[in-house]
Design a protein around this motif. Structure first.
Motif, PDB file in Angstrom:
ATOM      1  N   THR A 244       0.797  -1.237   0.000  1.00 32.02           N
ATOM      2  CA  THR A 244       0.000   0.000   0.000  1.00 32.02           C
ATOM      3  C   THR A 244       0.823   1.278   0.000  1.00 32.02           C
ATOM      4  O   THR A 244       0.279   2.349  -0.277  1.00 32.02           O
ATOM      5  CB  THR A 244      -0.912   0.040   1.244  1.00 32.02           C
ATOM      6  N   SER A 245       2.116   1.203   0.349  1.00 30.58           N
ATOM      7  CA  SER A 245       2.953   2.411   0.513  1.00 30.58           C
ATOM      8  C   SER A 245       2.299   3.414   1.464  1.00 30.58           C
ATOM      9  O   SER A 245       2.357   4.631   1.262  1.00 30.58           O
ATOM     10  CB  SER A 245       3.220   3.068  -0.844  1.00 30.58           C
ATOM     11  N   GLY A 246       1.661   2.889   2.494  1.00 26.40           N
ATOM     12  CA  GLY A 246       1.043   3.744   3.500  1.00 26.40           C
ATOM     13  C   GLY A 246      -0.331   4.248   3.149  1.00 26.40           C
ATOM     14  O   GLY A 246      -0.998   4.875   3.977  1.00 26.40           O
ATOM     15  N   GLY A 247      -0.797   4.014   1.933  1.00 25.38           N
ATOM     16  CA  GLY A 247      -2.087   4.534   1.477  1.00 25.38           C
ATOM     17  C   GLY A 247      -3.224   3.547   1.700  1.00 25.38           C
ATOM     18  O   GLY A 247      -3.028   2.491   2.296  1.00 25.38           O
ATOM     19  N   PRO A 248      -4.402   3.894   1.209  1.00 25.83           N
ATOM     20  CA  PRO A 248      -4.741   5.174   0.566  1.00 25.83           C
ATOM     21  C   PRO A 248      -4.724   6.331   1.574  1.00 25.83           C
ATOM     22  O   PRO A 248      -5.145   6.154   2.710  1.00 25.83           O
ATOM     23  CB  PRO A 248      -6.160   4.935   0.045  1.00 25.83           C
ATOM     24  N   GLY A 249      -4.203   7.475   1.148  1.00 26.06           N
ATOM     25  CA  GLY A 249      -3.951   8.562   2.090  1.00 26.06           C
ATOM     26  C   GLY A 249      -2.845   8.129   3.023  1.00 26.06           C
ATOM     27  O   GLY A 249      -1.740   7.823   2.609  1.00 26.06           O
ATOM     28  N   ASN A 250      -3.147   8.090   4.310  1.00 25.35           N
ATOM     29  CA  ASN A 250      -2.229   7.509   5.288  1.00 25.35           C
ATOM     30  C   ASN A 250      -2.931   6.433   6.111  1.00 25.35           C
ATOM     31  O   ASN A 250      -2.612   6.209   7.276  1.00 25.35           O
ATOM     32  CB  ASN A 250      -1.660   8.596   6.211  1.00 25.35           C
ATOM     33  N   ALA A 251      -3.886   5.737   5.474  1.00 25.77           N
ATOM     34  CA  ALA A 251      -4.729   4.771   6.178  1.00 25.77           C
ATOM     35  C   ALA A 251      -3.948   3.571   6.677  1.00 25.77           C
ATOM     36  O   ALA A 251      -4.374   2.903   7.627  1.00 25.77           O
ATOM     37  CB  ALA A 251      -5.877   4.301   5.271  1.00 25.77           C
ATOM     38  N   THR A 252      -2.825   3.250   6.054  1.00 30.66           N
ATOM     39  CA  THR A 252      -2.037   2.098   6.483  1.00 30.66           C
ATOM     40  C   THR A 252      -0.614   2.491   6.878  1.00 30.66           C
ATOM     41  O   THR A 252       0.257   1.634   6.979  1.00 30.66           O
ATOM     42  CB  THR A 252      -1.971   1.032   5.372  1.00 30.66           C
ATOM     43  N   SER A 253      -0.378   3.766   7.085  1.00 35.58           N
ATOM     44  CA  SER A 253       0.956   4.196   7.499  1.00 35.58           C
ATOM     45  C   SER A 253       1.257   3.678   8.901  1.00 35.58           C
ATOM     46  O   SER A 253       0.412   3.748   9.799  1.00 35.58           O
ATOM     47  CB  SER A 253       1.049   5.718   7.481  1.00 35.58           C
ATOM     48  N   VAL A 254       2.447   3.145   9.083  1.00 32.56           N
ATOM     49  CA  VAL A 254       2.896   2.625  10.379  1.00 32.56           C
ATOM     50  C   VAL A 254       4.227   3.298  10.720  1.00 32.56           C
ATOM     51  O   VAL A 254       4.870   3.896   9.846  1.00 32.56           O
ATOM     52  CB  VAL A 254       3.051   1.092  10.349  1.00 32.56           C
ATOM     53  N   PRO A 255       4.674   3.248  11.982  1.00 36.87           N
ATOM     54  CA  PRO A 255       5.888   3.986  12.355  1.00 36.87           C
ATOM     55  C   PRO A 255       7.106   3.664  11.505  1.00 36.87           C
ATOM     56  O   PRO A 255       7.848   4.574  11.106  1.00 36.87           O
ATOM     57  CB  PRO A 255       6.091   3.580  13.819  1.00 36.87           C
ATOM     58  N   ALA A 256       7.351   2.381  11.232  1.00 39.40           N
ATOM     59  CA  ALA A 256       8.544   2.024  10.459  1.00 39.40           C
ATOM     60  C   ALA A 256       8.482   2.631   9.057  1.00 39.40           C
ATOM     61  O   ALA A 256       9.503   3.114   8.535  1.00 39.40           O
ATOM     62  CB  ALA A 256       8.687   0.508  10.376  1.00 39.40           C
ATOM     63  N   TYR A 257       7.314   2.612   8.436  1.00 39.20           N
ATOM     64  CA  TYR A 257       7.190   3.228   7.114  1.00 39.20           C
ATOM     65  C   TYR A 257       7.292   4.749   7.214  1.00 39.20           C
ATOM     66  O   TYR A 257       7.859   5.395   6.322  1.00 39.20           O
ATOM     67  CB  TYR A 257       5.859   2.842   6.458  1.00 39.20           C
ATOM     68  N   GLU A 258       6.777   5.312   8.299  1.00 43.48           N
ATOM     69  CA  GLU A 258       6.843   6.766   8.474  1.00 43.48           C
ATOM     70  C   GLU A 258       8.287   7.239   8.617  1.00 43.48           C
ATOM     71  O   GLU A 258       8.636   8.333   8.161  1.00 43.48           O
ATOM     72  CB  GLU A 258       6.020   7.182   9.699  1.00 43.48           C
ATOM     73  N   VAL A 259       9.131   6.424   9.252  1.00 48.36           N
ATOM     74  CA  VAL A 259      10.553   6.764   9.340  1.00 48.36           C
ATOM     75  C   VAL A 259      11.150   6.881   7.947  1.00 48.36           C
ATOM     76  O   VAL A 259      11.852   7.851   7.625  1.00 48.36           O
ATOM     77  CB  VAL A 259      11.310   5.698  10.174  1.00 48.36           C
ATOM     78  N   TYR A 260      10.880   5.894   7.094  1.00 44.32           N
ATOM     79  CA  TYR A 260      11.386   5.926   5.715  1.00 44.32           C
ATOM     80  C   TYR A 260      10.812   7.117   4.953  1.00 44.32           C
ATOM     81  O   TYR A 260      11.546   7.841   4.263  1.00 44.32           O
ATOM     82  CB  TYR A 260      11.025   4.616   5.011  1.00 44.32           C
ATOM     83  N   HIS A 261       9.520   7.327   5.079  1.00 45.73           N
ATOM     84  CA  HIS A 261       8.849   8.384   4.320  1.00 45.73           C
ATOM     85  C   HIS A 261       9.407   9.753   4.684  1.00 45.73           C
ATOM     86  O   HIS A 261       9.705  10.581   3.804  1.00 45.73           O
ATOM     87  CB  HIS A 261       7.345   8.334   4.604  1.00 45.73           C
ATOM     88  N   ARG A 262       9.578  10.022   5.963  1.00 41.79           N
ATOM     89  CA  ARG A 262      10.044  11.337   6.390  1.00 41.79           C
ATOM     90  C   ARG A 262      11.536  11.529   6.129  1.00 41.79           C
ATOM     91  O   ARG A 262      11.969  12.631   5.794  1.00 41.79           O
ATOM     92  CB  ARG A 262       9.721  11.558   7.874  1.00 41.79           C
ATOM     93  N   ALA A 263      12.325  10.475   6.289  1.00 41.09           N
ATOM     94  CA  ALA A 263      13.766  10.623   6.129  1.00 41.09           C
ATOM     95  C   ALA A 263      14.179  10.729   4.665  1.00 41.09           C
ATOM     96  O   ALA A 263      15.064  11.524   4.324  1.00 41.09           O
ATOM     97  CB  ALA A 263      14.485   9.450   6.788  1.00 41.09           C
ATOM     98  N   PHE A 264      13.531   9.964   3.781  1.00 36.30           N
ATOM     99  CA  PHE A 264      14.008   9.860   2.403  1.00 36.30           C
ATOM    100  C   PHE A 264      13.079  10.482   1.366  1.00 36.30           C
ATOM    101  O   PHE A 264      13.483  10.660   0.211  1.00 36.30           O
ATOM    102  CB  PHE A 264      14.246   8.396   2.036  1.00 36.30           C
ATOM    103  N   GLU A 265      11.850  10.786   1.741  1.00 39.94           N
ATOM    104  CA  GLU A 265      10.918  11.363   0.767  1.00 39.94           C
ATOM    105  C   GLU A 265      10.577  12.813   1.069  1.00 39.94           C
ATOM    106  O   GLU A 265      10.352  13.597   0.140  1.00 39.94           O
ATOM    107  CB  GLU A 265       9.645  10.520   0.707  1.00 39.94           C
ATOM    108  N   THR A 266      10.487  13.175   2.339  1.00 43.13           N
ATOM    109  CA  THR A 266      10.144  14.562   2.687  1.00 43.13           C
ATOM    110  C   THR A 266      11.288  15.291   3.383  1.00 43.13           C
ATOM    111  O   THR A 266      11.111  16.442   3.801  1.00 43.13           O
ATOM    112  CB  THR A 266       8.890  14.593   3.590  1.00 43.13           C
TER     113      THR A 266
END
Length: 299
Positions: A244-266
């Motif tokens: 899901t890559s954390g989607g749809p929206g952030n419906a499946t975002s979890v802490p481990a994915y959020e670490v990746y998303h914030r560090a490498f995407e935003t």
């Protein structure tokens, strides 16, 4: 002159300092590859840094955002929901399967155990790709529902905000159930048969026998299973990333994915480090709590 009593109280064998020398190489590796990186993460969590330009001091602001920012609170809530699928359900199903398989002789038991344990030996990337295909709008699950006349239940399981998280959770249950079952079967084999015979003499049926003999005898295995499944559920990244890559929206975002998303995407490295440190603390607290509860009941 040394007191004989004091000498007799000394533990036999090598002095304690020699024992520390034995574990020093392992401790050095542990410190270099775990403690030092964790310390660096703690330091980064106190900064505002985009990974390129000069960092500025943030103090505890990144940690405060974990409580005030809904986008950061949601992944931790999702992770706690996933623990139902990753820990509670696999342990319950594993106990049920172990109780049935240890009480009744079933032909093809070895094959059955192997099939249930198979998800544990598959790479999570393979699991994610396979289940993404099964749960797709034109996937196998919807085809089966259409075939049996349940067209109204068909949906884009991973694209529906209400069903995406449970759908990912079901995959976690499928992966972890085999591990729990194998642990409980191994534990059930060491429970003395005399206890079961005594329970049957007292008129205990299958249900009472399970709660009075099997369940108390598997406390240690339950603690191990809960620890492993809780850690697996909280550090879940690859399955979310693939499906899901954390989607749809952030419906499946979890802490481990959020670490990746914030560090490498935003490029919010400080915020990502704070999420990672908080996740480590949550895992530590939950695993210690499980161990203490089990040890407290056993003592």
């Amino acid at each position: 002159m040394k007191s004989p009593l004091r000498s007799s109280r000394r533990a036999p064998g090598e002095p304690r300092a020699i024992g520390y020398l034995y574990i020093l190489p392992a401790l050095a590796v542990y410190a270099a590859f775990l403690l030092y990186p964790f310390g660096q993460s703690v330091w980064l969590s106190l900064l505002h840094w985009d990974g390129l330009n000069a960092a500025t001091w943030a103090g505890l602001d990144n940690y405060g955002d974990l409580f005030t920012d809904p986008a950061l609170r949601a992944p931790f809530v999702h992770a706690l929901v996933l623990l139902i699928f990753y820990a509670a359900l696999p342990v319950a199903i594993g106990l049920l399967l172990a109780a049935v398989m240890s009480r009744f002789r079933v032909r093809g038991m070895t094959f059955f155990r192997t099939v249930l344990f198979l998800p544990q030996v598959l790479a999570m990337v393979v699991v994610g790709v396979t289940w993404r295909s099964i749960l797709a709008p034109d996937g196998m699950l919807n085809d089966v529902l259409n075939l049996v006349g349940l067209d109204s239940l068909s949906r884009a399981w991973l694209g529906d905000e209400n069903w995406a998280l449970p759908a990912v959770g079901v995959v976690g249950t499928w992966v972890e159930t085999g591990l729990c079952m194998v642990l409980f079967l191994a534990g059930a084999q060491r429970i003395p048969r005399e206890l079961y015979e005594a329970a049957r003499i007292d008129g205990a049926g299958a249900v009472r026998e399970f709660f009075t003999v099997t369940l108390p005898g598997l406390r240690a295995e339950i603690a191990v299973a809960l620890t492993l499944t809780i850690v697996a559920g909280l550090r879940n990244f690859d399955l979310i990333y693939i499906t899901t890559s954390g989607g749809p929206g952030n419906a499946t975002s979890v802490p481990a994915y959020e670490v990746y998303h914030r560090a490498f995407e935003t490029n919010q490295v400080g915020s990502a480090a704070a999420v990672g440190v908080a996740l480590t603390v949550v895992i530590f607290v939950l695993t210690v709590t499980v161990s203490r509860l089990v040890e407290g009941r056993r003592s």
